[in-house]
Design an enzyme around this catalytic site. Sequence first.
Site, PDB file in Angstrom:
ATOM      1  N   ASP A   8      12.367   3.770  13.636  1.00 30.67           N
ATOM      2  CA  ASP A   8      12.286   4.546  14.646  1.00 30.67           C
ATOM      3  C   ASP A   8      12.723   3.918  16.016  1.00 30.67           C
ATOM      4  OD1 ASP A   8      10.160   2.930  15.511  1.00 30.67           O
ATOM      5  OD2 ASP A   8       8.601   4.608  15.279  1.00 30.67           O
ATOM      6  N   CYS A  65       8.980   0.225  12.078  1.00 27.88           N
ATOM      7  CA  CYS A  65       8.802   1.347  13.394  1.00 27.88           C
ATOM      8  C   CYS A  65       7.821  -0.126  14.346  1.00 27.88           C
ATOM      9  CB  CYS A  65       7.808   2.207  12.847  1.00 27.88           C
ATOM     10  SG  CYS A  65       6.286   1.942  12.187  1.00 27.88           S
ATOM     11  N   THR A  67       4.651  -0.954  14.638  1.00 30.26           N
ATOM     12  CA  THR A  67       3.799  -1.545  13.865  1.00 30.26           C
ATOM     13  C   THR A  67       4.247  -1.760  12.336  1.00 30.26           C
ATOM     14  OG1 THR A  67       2.558   0.158  13.173  1.00 30.26           O
ATOM     15  CG2 THR A  67       1.831  -0.886  15.192  1.00 30.26           C
ATOM     16  N   HIS A  98       3.173  -8.088  -8.031  1.00 29.21           N
ATOM     17  CA  HIS A  98       1.976  -7.263  -8.727  1.00 29.21           C
ATOM     18  C   HIS A  98       2.111  -5.898  -8.517  1.00 29.21           C
ATOM     19  CE1 HIS A  98      -0.928 -10.907  -8.121  1.00 29.21           C
ATOM     20  NE2 HIS A  98       0.022 -11.319  -8.497  1.00 29.21           N
ATOM     21  N   HIS A 134      -0.697  -5.405 -14.308  1.00 30.40           N
ATOM     22  CA  HIS A 134      -0.168  -4.902 -13.360  1.00 30.40           C
ATOM     23  C   HIS A 134       0.506  -3.621 -13.819  1.00 30.40           C
ATOM     24  CE1 HIS A 134      -0.968  -8.260 -11.269  1.00 30.40           C
ATOM     25  NE2 HIS A 134      -0.023  -8.964 -11.840  1.00 30.40           N
TER      26      HIS A 134
HETATM   27  C1  RB5 Z   1       6.015   4.049  18.545  1.00 29.33           C
HETATM   28  O1  RB5 Z   1       5.597   4.021  19.785  1.00 29.33           O
HETATM   29  C2  RB5 Z   1       5.019   3.725  17.586  1.00 29.33           C
HETATM   30  O2  RB5 Z   1       3.636   4.560  17.538  1.00 29.33           O
HETATM   31  C3  RB5 Z   1       5.506   3.533  16.253  1.00 29.33           C
HETATM   32  O3  RB5 Z   1       6.686   2.981  16.012  1.00 29.33           O
HETATM   33  C4  RB5 Z   1       4.695   3.035  15.166  1.00 29.33           C
HETATM   34  O4  RB5 Z   1       4.199   1.674  15.522  1.00 29.33           O
HETATM   35  C5  RB5 Z   1       3.531   3.932  14.425  1.00 29.33           C
HETATM   36  O5  RB5 Z   1       3.082   3.733  13.612  1.00 29.33           O
END
Ligand code: RB5
Length: 152
Positions: A8, A65, A67, A98, A134
Site C-alpha cells: 500500500d 504495508c 506495519t 514449520h 508440521h
Molecule cells: C496505513 O496508514 C496503514 O494503516 C497500513 O499501511 C497498515 O499498517 C495497516 O495494517
Amino acid sequence: MKIAMGADHAGFRLKDELKSYIESLGHTVADLGCNCADSVDYPDYALAVCDQVVSGEADKGILICGTGIGMTIAANKVPGIRCALVSDLFSAKATREHNDTNVLSLGERVIGPGVAQEIVKIWLETEFSNGERHRNRINKVKALEDKYAIHP
Ligand code: RB5
C-alpha cells in the site's frame, strides 16, 4: 522463482527497494503495485498477490504495508494462503520450515531495508522441513478453512 509483490502507500518504497534486490538474487518479480504515496486500501493489494499465489501464476508472494499487520490479516483470509508477518531473522527461517508459508508480510514503518533484505533472502532460500508433525498441523489449518468456508 516468480515472486508476486504488493504494497500500500505506506509500503511501496520498501517494495521498490526489495524488488531490485530480489531480482539480483535471480528471481522474477511481478510488481502488482501500488507505486505512489496516494492513499490506497491494503486488502486490494493483498488479494492481487494472493490470487497469483493460489492460482500458481506466482510461486510466492511478498506484501508490505506500514506495519505488515493489515496485509497479513487480509492475506490469511484467502484459502490456501499461509502468510506470516516477520520482523526478525529467526522467524523468517522458522516460518518456512514449520509453517510452509507462501506469503511473507513486512512492515515498512517497523523494520529497515537492511533487515528486510536479510529476511527476504532467508525466507526465499529456506525449504519446508516436511516433518510429519508440521504437515499434520498445516492440514489442521486447512481443515479450519473447510469448516468455515461458505458454500453458496
Ligand atoms: C496505513 O496508514 C496503514 O494503516 C497500513 O499501511 C497498515 O499498517 C495497516 O495494517
